[in-house]
Design an enzyme around this catalytic site. Structure first.
Site: not given
Ligand code: PNS
Length: 162
Positions: A17, A41, A92
């Site tokens: 990250h 999660k 990745r």
């Molecule tokens: O590190 P991650 O868990 O892969 O990140 C996922 C993230 C936070 C980018 C995604 O879950 C997100 O944007 N969540 C907020 C809700 C949202 O906007 N959902 C629509 C896109 S999936």
């Protein structure tokens, strides 16, 4: 002003990250690291712990244009609020593609003006994920070099207690 958002769970932040944050910080006037609050999660680290650790890393690395905040709700709403035109994500391996493709499709549907750009993880970090850091740390494995050094002890101690 060119503003980017680097969102994620960051449970916890890894060196992968950090690589992406450093690269993204060269492209934007301000890059927001957006830590998702209420993830399905069930994060191990609270949102306060995750944001505090990332803020420590930002200071230690001297990334002056990076700001860490938490967010809840839709990512595109947070991006709009910050005036961002770009979302940054890391890739990745091909296994990430399907997941990222879906996130991108949803975000495009909700806000077509905000584009997502992707950074490839460096090959030596292609195996690295927050979940395997959590696993190693929980069983007392050495996570040196896998997470930013300034937060390594905090992460190890916390994961051992889990
Ligand atoms: O590190 P991650 O868990 O892969 O990140 C996922 C993230 C936070 C980018 C995604 O879950 C997100 O944007 N969540 C907020 C809700 C949202 O906007 N959902 C629509 C896109 S999936």
């Amino acid at each position: 002003m060119r503003i980017g958002i680097y969102p994620g769970s960051f449970d916890p932040m890894t060196i992968g990250h950090l690589d992406i944050l450093k690269e993204a910080s060269t492209l934007f006037d301000t890059i927001y690291i957006a830590v998702l609050c209420n993830s399905a999660k069930n994060p191990v680290f609270s949102v306060e712990e995750r944001t505090e650790m990332i803020r420590k890393v930002i200071v230690a690395e001297g990334i002056e244009n990076a700001v860490c905040e938490s967010f809840d709700g839709l990512l595109v709403d947070f991006a709009r609020k910050k005036g961002a035109s770009f979302i940054v994500r890391g890739l990745r391996a091909t296994s990430d593609f399907e997941y990222e493709f879906q996130i991108d499709a949803v975000n495009r549907h909700l806000e077509p003006r905000i584009k997502t750009i992707y950074f490839m993880a460096s090959p030596e970090h292609s195996f690295l994920s927050s979940s395997n850091v959590r696993e190693m740390g929980h069983w007392g494995g050495d996570i040196t070099g896998l997470v930013p050094e300034v937060i390594r002890t905090t992460i190890s101690e916390r994961l051992l207690k889990k």
